[in-house]
Design an enzyme around this catalytic site. Structure first.
Site, PDB file in Angstrom:
ATOM      1  N   LYS A  66      18.180   8.142   7.252  1.00 21.63           N
ATOM      2  CA  LYS A  66      17.356   8.600   6.114  1.00 21.63           C
ATOM      3  C   LYS A  66      17.165  10.118   6.061  1.00 21.63           C
ATOM      4  O   LYS A  66      17.079  10.692   4.981  1.00 21.63           O
ATOM      5  CB  LYS A  66      15.994   7.917   6.146  1.00 21.63           C
ATOM      6  CG  LYS A  66      15.998   6.494   5.637  1.00 21.63           C
ATOM      7  CD  LYS A  66      14.573   5.966   5.654  1.00 21.63           C
ATOM      8  CE  LYS A  66      14.465   4.652   4.907  1.00 21.63           C
ATOM      9  NZ  LYS A  66      13.063   4.202   4.807  1.00 21.63           N
ATOM     10  N   ASP A 102      10.642   4.853  -2.049  1.00 24.87           N
ATOM     11  CA  ASP A 102       9.554   4.194  -1.309  1.00 24.87           C
ATOM     12  C   ASP A 102       8.181   4.578  -1.873  1.00 24.87           C
ATOM     13  O   ASP A 102       7.287   3.733  -1.973  1.00 24.87           O
ATOM     14  CB  ASP A 102       9.617   4.554   0.182  1.00 24.87           C
ATOM     15  CG  ASP A 102      10.632   3.705   0.935  1.00 24.87           C
ATOM     16  OD1 ASP A 102      11.008   2.621   0.431  1.00 24.87           O
ATOM     17  OD2 ASP A 102      11.061   4.123   2.029  1.00 24.87           O
TER      18      ASP A 102
HETATM   19  P1  NAP Z   1      10.323   4.975  11.521  1.00 27.71           P
HETATM   20  O1  NAP Z   1      10.796   6.139  10.729  1.00 27.71           O
HETATM   21  O2  NAP Z   1      11.074   4.526  12.727  1.00 27.71           O
HETATM   22  O3  NAP Z   1       8.792   5.289  11.932  1.00 27.71           O
HETATM   23  C1  NAP Z   1       8.042   4.396  12.725  1.00 27.71           C
HETATM   24  C2  NAP Z   1       6.661   4.971  12.991  1.00 27.71           C
HETATM   25  O4  NAP Z   1       5.941   3.995  13.741  1.00 27.71           O
HETATM   26  C3  NAP Z   1       6.655   6.257  13.837  1.00 27.71           C
HETATM   27  O5  NAP Z   1       5.577   7.054  13.441  1.00 27.71           O
HETATM   28  C4  NAP Z   1       6.428   5.712  15.252  1.00 27.71           C
HETATM   29  O6  NAP Z   1       5.739   6.610  16.074  1.00 27.71           O
HETATM   30  C5  NAP Z   1       5.485   4.566  14.975  1.00 27.71           C
HETATM   31  N1  NAP Z   1       5.557   3.586  16.057  1.00 27.71           N
HETATM   32  C6  NAP Z   1       6.648   2.934  16.494  1.00 27.71           C
HETATM   33  N2  NAP Z   1       6.320   2.114  17.509  1.00 27.71           N
HETATM   34  C7  NAP Z   1       4.991   2.295  17.727  1.00 27.71           C
HETATM   35  C8  NAP Z   1       4.075   1.737  18.656  1.00 27.71           C
HETATM   36  N3  NAP Z   1       4.442   0.833  19.560  1.00 27.71           N
HETATM   37  N4  NAP Z   1       2.771   2.119  18.570  1.00 27.71           N
HETATM   38  C9  NAP Z   1       2.391   3.018  17.647  1.00 27.71           C
HETATM   39  N5  NAP Z   1       3.210   3.597  16.745  1.00 27.71           N
HETATM   40  C10 NAP Z   1       4.504   3.226  16.796  1.00 27.71           C
HETATM   41  O7  NAP Z   1      10.231   3.676  10.608  1.00 27.71           O
HETATM   42  P2  NAP Z   1       9.927   3.629   9.029  1.00 27.71           P
HETATM   43  O8  NAP Z   1      11.184   3.668   8.278  1.00 27.71           O
HETATM   44  O9  NAP Z   1       8.851   4.595   8.715  1.00 27.71           O
HETATM   45  O10 NAP Z   1       9.374   2.126   8.884  1.00 27.71           O
HETATM   46  C11 NAP Z   1       8.119   1.745   9.406  1.00 27.71           C
HETATM   47  C12 NAP Z   1       7.798   0.314   8.992  1.00 27.71           C
HETATM   48  O11 NAP Z   1       7.678   0.228   7.578  1.00 27.71           O
HETATM   49  C13 NAP Z   1       8.884  -0.722   9.376  1.00 27.71           C
HETATM   50  O12 NAP Z   1       8.250  -1.901   9.739  1.00 27.71           O
HETATM   51  C14 NAP Z   1       9.643  -0.916   8.084  1.00 27.71           C
HETATM   52  O13 NAP Z   1      10.263  -2.185   7.993  1.00 27.71           O
HETATM   53  C15 NAP Z   1       8.519  -0.813   7.079  1.00 27.71           C
HETATM   54  N6  NAP Z   1       8.972  -0.422   5.727  1.00 27.71           N
HETATM   55  C16 NAP Z   1       8.687  -1.279   4.706  1.00 27.71           C
HETATM   56  C17 NAP Z   1       9.059  -0.941   3.430  1.00 27.71           C
HETATM   57  C18 NAP Z   1       8.726  -1.880   2.293  1.00 27.71           C
HETATM   58  O14 NAP Z   1       9.273  -1.711   1.211  1.00 27.71           O
HETATM   59  N7  NAP Z   1       7.830  -2.836   2.496  1.00 27.71           N
HETATM   60  C19 NAP Z   1       9.729   0.266   3.169  1.00 27.71           C
HETATM   61  C20 NAP Z   1      10.004   1.128   4.245  1.00 27.71           C
HETATM   62  C21 NAP Z   1       9.617   0.760   5.534  1.00 27.71           C
HETATM   63  P3  NAP Z   1       6.493   7.720  16.987  1.00 27.71           P
HETATM   64  O15 NAP Z   1       6.904   8.782  16.000  1.00 27.71           O
HETATM   65  O16 NAP Z   1       5.447   8.128  17.950  1.00 27.71           O
HETATM   66  O17 NAP Z   1       7.663   7.003  17.608  1.00 27.71           O
END
Ligand code: NAP
Length: 269
Positions: A66, A102
């Site tokens: 991304k 998003d």
């Molecule tokens: P990402 O870029 O990998 O970011 C994940 C975030 O979660 C980071 O801030 C990470 O913190 C934090 N995190 C990961 N593991 C953690 C833990 N054990 N405890 C606390 N914080 C933790 O992922 P993303 O693309 O933003 O997606 C995040 C979520 O949103 C996913 O579940 C995804 O499926 C969902 N999502 C849904 C939609 C929808 O349309 N519904 C759209 C986009 C995303 P660090 O930076 O400290 O690692």
């Protein structure tokens, strides 16, 4: 002649987007297909070349590309620039435009739920691409955003000067007037359904909506915790549908059949 769009990511097998988009193409009588395009980092440029050559009519982009894809595109739209992530590529006059749907998807989902955040405290857990899209959307709607993260320095950079950043260890300091709490971490997503980013001994503000961006499972442990505190909860399905609808409209120029997309996902997710 059939046209193709696809999901560029690594891995992509878990994605429900083909289901939703192929149902939408069929409903609009379009001879289009949405396919999964598993793409390792060293294959990213080749995938983009397929869009440039016209083999693909557009693409979605997911983890881990991304942000990495941004310097390889010809133009980045203002929302994607602000969010620092591209989830949709649209070819226009031989140029590749990087967009982010998003924030649009999240805004439309909130509007469907009649949640008005203007002037109200909102909290977002996480600092990844989804959290940045949600924070961008909430700021655009006039919400007063606090980011909760493992890495507070990153959270401060995300929120800028007009919001607050706190550690996830400080969730007990959440303002009781908070109207919306968004889980934008993947904690609790299948198969880790017993996990939650929220401590069991911290209550949710009873008047808040807890919106989990996760949609698999449909009811996460975090949502159950919120309900036990008397708060309402919902999952990320509406955002998924509306971010897809926005991408569909950018690629095809047709209005997205949102009800068809929702039915396709609800039958499967
Ligand atoms: P990402 O870029 O990998 O970011 C994940 C975030 O979660 C980071 O801030 C990470 O913190 C934090 N995190 C990961 N593991 C953690 C833990 N054990 N405890 C606390 N914080 C933790 O992922 P993303 O693309 O933003 O997606 C995040 C979520 O949103 C996913 O579940 C995804 O499926 C969902 N999502 C849904 C939609 C929808 O349309 N519904 C759209 C986009 C995303 P660090 O930076 O400290 O690692």
């Amino acid at each position: 002649m059939a046209r193709w769009v696809g999901l560029i990511g690594w891995p992509v097998e878990h994605s429900r987007s083909p289901l939703m988009h192929n149902a939408a193409f069929a409903a609009r009588g379009l001879d289009w297909q949405y396919v999964l395009l598993p793409t390792s980092p060293d294959q990213l440029q080749a995938a983009l070349d397929q869009i440039r050559s016209g083999e693909l009519a557009g693409a979605n982009v997911t983890i881990p590309h991304k942000s990495a894809v941004m310097p390889l595109l010809d133009e980045i739209d203002p929302a994607a620039e602000a969010i620092r992530a591209v989830n949709t590529i649209v070819p226009r006059d031989g140029r590749l435009i990087g967009c982010n749907t998003d924030a649009i998807g999240f805004t439309r989902a909130l509007s469907e739920m009649a949640v008005d955040v203007n002037g109200k405290p909102c909290a977002v857990l996480g600092t990844g691409g989804a959290a940045r899209a949600v924070a961008h959307a909430l700021k655009g709607l006039g919400g007063s955003v606090t980011i909760y993260a493992r890495e507070v320095t990153e959270a401060r950079a995300l929120i800028g000067l007009d919001g607050q950043a706190r550690s996830l260890d400080d969730l007990d300091q959440l303002e009781r007037e908070t109207i919306l709490v968004v889980n934008a971490t993947p904690v609790g997503m299948a198969p880790n359904v017993d996990a939650s980013p929220w401590p069991d001994d911290v209550r949710f503000p009873a008047s808040a909506l807890a919106l989990d961006l996760i949609y698999n499972p449909r009811r996460t442990r975090w949502m159950a915790q919120a309900e036990r505190s008397g708060a309402r909860s919902t999952n990320g399905l509406a955002m998924l549908i509306y971010q897809g609808a926005a991408a569909f409209e950018m690629w095809t120029g047709h209005t997205a059949p949102v009800d068809v997309m929702r039915a396709a996902l609800e039958a499967e997710v």
